[in-house]
Design a protein around this motif. Structure first.
Motif, PDB file in Angstrom:
ATOM      1  N   GLN A 109     -12.636  21.184  17.953  1.00 27.29           N
ATOM      2  CA  GLN A 109     -12.822  22.625  18.105  1.00 27.29           C
ATOM      3  C   GLN A 109     -13.171  22.973  19.551  1.00 27.29           C
ATOM      4  OE1 GLN A 109     -15.929  23.084  15.184  1.00 27.29           O
ATOM      5  NE2 GLN A 109     -14.510  23.843  13.605  1.00 27.29           N
ATOM      6  N   HIS A 110     -14.073  22.186  20.140  1.00 26.43           N
ATOM      7  CA  HIS A 110     -14.493  22.424  21.526  1.00 26.43           C
ATOM      8  C   HIS A 110     -13.306  22.302  22.480  1.00 26.43           C
ATOM      9  CE1 HIS A 110     -16.474  21.246  25.386  1.00 26.43           C
ATOM     10  NE2 HIS A 110     -17.191  22.299  25.076  1.00 26.43           N
ATOM     11  N   ALA A 111     -12.473  21.282  22.290  1.00 25.53           N
ATOM     12  CA  ALA A 111     -11.303  21.096  23.151  1.00 25.53           C
ATOM     13  C   ALA A 111     -10.350  22.286  23.033  1.00 25.53           C
ATOM     14  CB  ALA A 111     -10.586  19.793  22.794  1.00 25.53           C
ATOM     15  N   ALA A 112     -10.143  22.770  21.814  1.00 27.40           N
ATOM     16  CA  ALA A 112      -9.237  23.902  21.603  1.00 27.40           C
ATOM     17  C   ALA A 112      -9.771  25.175  22.253  1.00 27.40           C
ATOM     18  CB  ALA A 112      -9.008  24.118  20.112  1.00 27.40           C
ATOM     19  N   VAL A 113     -11.066  25.432  22.090  1.00 25.06           N
ATOM     20  CA  VAL A 113     -11.672  26.633  22.679  1.00 25.06           C
ATOM     21  C   VAL A 113     -11.678  26.526  24.199  1.00 25.06           C
ATOM     22  CG1 VAL A 113     -13.825  27.938  22.880  1.00 25.06           C
ATOM     23  CG2 VAL A 113     -13.030  27.208  20.632  1.00 25.06           C
ATOM     24  N   THR A 114     -12.002  25.355  24.719  1.00 28.49           N
ATOM     25  CA  THR A 114     -12.022  25.145  26.167  1.00 28.49           C
ATOM     26  C   THR A 114     -10.630  25.339  26.773  1.00 28.49           C
ATOM     27  OG1 THR A 114     -13.869  23.604  25.939  1.00 28.49           O
ATOM     28  CG2 THR A 114     -12.643  23.491  27.983  1.00 28.49           C
ATOM     29  N   ALA A 115      -9.602  25.008  26.012  1.00 24.16           N
ATOM     30  CA  ALA A 115      -8.218  25.173  26.474  1.00 24.16           C
ATOM     31  C   ALA A 115      -7.739  26.619  26.357  1.00 24.16           C
ATOM     32  CB  ALA A 115      -7.290  24.251  25.693  1.00 24.16           C
ATOM     33  N   GLY A 116      -8.621  27.511  25.913  1.00 27.90           N
ATOM     34  CA  GLY A 116      -8.271  28.927  25.851  1.00 27.90           C
ATOM     35  C   GLY A 116      -8.067  29.470  24.456  1.00 27.90           C
ATOM     36  N   GLY A 117      -8.261  28.651  23.441  1.00 28.64           N
ATOM     37  CA  GLY A 117      -8.080  29.115  22.064  1.00 28.64           C
ATOM     38  C   GLY A 117      -9.247  29.963  21.573  1.00 28.64           C
ATOM     39  N   ASP A 118      -9.038  30.608  20.449  1.00 26.93           N
ATOM     40  CA  ASP A 118     -10.082  31.410  19.811  1.00 26.93           C
ATOM     41  C   ASP A 118     -11.053  30.502  19.073  1.00 26.93           C
ATOM     42  OD1 ASP A 118      -8.940  33.827  20.632  1.00 26.93           O
ATOM     43  OD2 ASP A 118      -7.669  33.935  18.844  1.00 26.93           O
ATOM     44  N   LEU A 119     -12.216  31.048  18.746  1.00 27.28           N
ATOM     45  CA  LEU A 119     -13.144  30.315  17.892  1.00 27.28           C
ATOM     46  C   LEU A 119     -12.487  30.089  16.538  1.00 27.28           C
ATOM     47  CD1 LEU A 119     -16.536  32.121  18.571  1.00 27.28           C
ATOM     48  CD2 LEU A 119     -16.009  29.733  19.042  1.00 27.28           C
ATOM     49  N   PRO A 120     -12.675  28.917  15.949  1.00 28.01           N
ATOM     50  CA  PRO A 120     -12.081  28.655  14.642  1.00 28.01           C
ATOM     51  C   PRO A 120     -12.693  29.548  13.556  1.00 28.01           C
ATOM     52  CG  PRO A 120     -13.112  26.671  15.558  1.00 28.01           C
ATOM     53  CD  PRO A 120     -13.415  27.788  16.469  1.00 28.01           C
ATOM     54  N   ALA A 121     -11.948  29.753  12.493  1.00 23.62           N
ATOM     55  CA  ALA A 121     -12.466  30.488  11.341  1.00 23.62           C
ATOM     56  C   ALA A 121     -13.627  29.698  10.744  1.00 23.62           C
ATOM     57  CB  ALA A 121     -11.368  30.674  10.306  1.00 23.62           C
ATOM     58  N   CYS A 122     -14.650  30.370  10.329  1.00 28.76           N
ATOM     59  CA  CYS A 122     -15.806  29.767   9.653  1.00 28.76           C
ATOM     60  C   CYS A 122     -16.546  28.744  10.526  1.00 28.76           C
ATOM     61  CB  CYS A 122     -15.387  29.100   8.340  1.00 28.76           C
ATOM     62  SG  CYS A 122     -15.645  30.164   6.938  1.00 28.76           S
ATOM     63  N   VAL A 123     -16.506  28.928  11.824  1.00 25.87           N
ATOM     64  CA  VAL A 123     -17.204  28.026  12.741  1.00 25.87           C
ATOM     65  C   VAL A 123     -18.703  28.038  12.430  1.00 25.87           C
ATOM     66  CG1 VAL A 123     -17.550  29.791  14.526  1.00 25.87           C
ATOM     67  CG2 VAL A 123     -17.378  27.386  15.174  1.00 25.87           C
ATOM     68  N   LEU A 124     -19.394  26.929  12.735  1.00 21.03           N
ATOM     69  CA  LEU A 124     -20.838  26.879  12.523  1.00 21.03           C
ATOM     70  C   LEU A 124     -21.528  27.735  13.584  1.00 21.03           C
ATOM     71  CD1 LEU A 124     -21.378  23.092  11.739  1.00 21.03           C
ATOM     72  CD2 LEU A 124     -21.171  24.998  10.140  1.00 21.03           C
ATOM     73  N   ARG A 125     -22.343  28.666  13.102  1.00 21.38           N
ATOM     74  CA  ARG A 125     -23.036  29.612  13.979  1.00 21.38           C
ATOM     75  C   ARG A 125     -24.516  29.554  13.677  1.00 21.38           C
ATOM     76  NH1 ARG A 125     -21.403  35.981  14.305  1.00 21.38           N
ATOM     77  NH2 ARG A 125     -22.632  36.497  16.133  1.00 21.38           N
ATOM     78  N   ARG A 126     -25.328  29.702  14.695  1.00 24.52           N
ATOM     79  CA  ARG A 126     -26.773  29.707  14.468  1.00 24.52           C
ATOM     80  C   ARG A 126     -27.100  30.841  13.514  1.00 24.52           C
ATOM     81  NH1 ARG A 126     -31.753  28.755  18.580  1.00 24.52           N
ATOM     82  NH2 ARG A 126     -33.314  29.571  17.142  1.00 24.52           N
ATOM     83  N   SER A 127     -27.746  30.523  12.403  1.00 25.00           N
ATOM     84  CA  SER A 127     -27.883  31.472  11.291  1.00 25.00           C
ATOM     85  C   SER A 127     -28.716  32.694  11.629  1.00 25.00           C
ATOM     86  CB  SER A 127     -28.432  30.785  10.046  1.00 25.00           C
ATOM     87  OG  SER A 127     -29.720  30.266  10.286  1.00 25.00           O
ATOM     88  N   ASP A 128     -29.693  32.588  12.505  1.00 23.08           N
ATOM     89  CA  ASP A 128     -30.487  33.780  12.821  1.00 23.08           C
ATOM     90  C   ASP A 128     -29.747  34.703  13.776  1.00 23.08           C
ATOM     91  OD1 ASP A 128     -30.717  32.205  15.097  1.00 23.08           O
ATOM     92  OD2 ASP A 128     -32.872  32.462  15.283  1.00 23.08           O
ATOM     93  N   GLU A 129     -28.529  34.334  14.167  1.00 24.05           N
ATOM     94  CA  GLU A 129     -27.716  35.163  15.047  1.00 24.05           C
ATOM     95  C   GLU A 129     -26.484  35.698  14.330  1.00 24.05           C
ATOM     96  OE1 GLU A 129     -28.846  32.748  19.099  1.00 24.05           O
ATOM     97  OE2 GLU A 129     -27.018  32.222  18.050  1.00 24.05           O
ATOM     98  N   LYS A 130     -26.410  35.498  13.014  1.00 25.14           N
ATOM     99  CA  LYS A 130     -25.237  35.954  12.260  1.00 25.14           C
ATOM    100  C   LYS A 130     -25.207  37.470  12.189  1.00 25.14           C
ATOM    101  CE  LYS A 130     -24.087  32.210   9.213  1.00 25.14           C
ATOM    102  NZ  LYS A 130     -23.789  31.843   7.850  1.00 25.14           N
ATOM    103  N   SER A 131     -24.010  37.996  12.276  1.00 22.30           N
ATOM    104  CA  SER A 131     -23.843  39.424  12.076  1.00 22.30           C
ATOM    105  C   SER A 131     -23.788  39.693  10.579  1.00 22.30           C
ATOM    106  CB  SER A 131     -22.559  39.892  12.756  1.00 22.30           C
ATOM    107  OG  SER A 131     -21.467  39.156  12.270  1.00 22.30           O
ATOM    108  N   PRO A 132     -24.267  40.849  10.121  1.00 23.77           N
ATOM    109  CA  PRO A 132     -24.210  41.139   8.687  1.00 23.77           C
ATOM    110  C   PRO A 132     -22.767  41.261   8.209  1.00 23.77           C
ATOM    111  CG  PRO A 132     -25.083  43.025   9.929  1.00 23.77           C
ATOM    112  CD  PRO A 132     -24.839  41.914  10.908  1.00 23.77           C
ATOM    113  N   ASN A 133     -22.492  40.709   7.037  1.00 23.88           N
ATOM    114  CA  ASN A 133     -21.124  40.773   6.462  1.00 23.88           C
ATOM    115  C   ASN A 133     -21.028  41.870   5.470  1.00 23.88           C
ATOM    116  OD1 ASN A 133     -20.445  38.643   8.043  1.00 23.88           O
ATOM    117  ND2 ASN A 133     -20.629  37.113   6.424  1.00 23.88           N
TER     118      ASN A 133
END
Length: 133
Positions: A109-133
């Protein structure tokens, strides 16, 4: 001059091995995935699924034997180094900050994002920083 250099070197080394904390979970409604808990230089890696399987005797089959994994964590720059309590070194993960949120990415995932790709779907995100769904 030598003393200042020594102090600067120690500060750089401490920053390179910094500890961090937080809970990283999928940034979507997931039926299966990973959850990492980092605190005090340690980690717990949980796997989860909503699938339930039963053996021939009616007993619930553990879908992830051996989990949760526990051990130590070291942050070197953006690289997250994990070593299990048994001393096994796991694949590195990578921290990425984007849009005020922190993400935990696999090497691929890191290699893909570093190469200019978007964040993957359902990527692991720090939970206290999640946006409300």
């Amino acid at each position: 001059m030598m003393q200042r250099t020594a102090i600067l070197l120690v500060a750089i080394l401490c920053a390179a091995c910094a500890e961090f904390s937080g809970v990283f979970e999928p940034d979507c409604m997931a039926m299966e995935g990973d959850r990492f808990v980092f605190a005090g230089g340690t980690f717990e890696w949980h796997k989860f699924t909503d699938e339930r399987r039963i053996d021939a005797d009616g007993n619930l089959i553990d879908p992830f034997p051996g989990y949760p994994l526990t051990g130590t964590v070291v942050l070197r720059g953006s690289t997250v180094e994990l070593t299990t309590a048994a001393g096994d070194r796991l694949d590195d993960y990578f921290l990425l900050e984007r849009g005020g949120s922190r993400y935990l990415l696999t090497r691929e995932q890191h290699a893909a994002v570093t190469a200019g790709g978007d964040l993957p779907a359902c990527v692991l995100r720090r939970s206290d920083e999640k946006s409300p769904n």
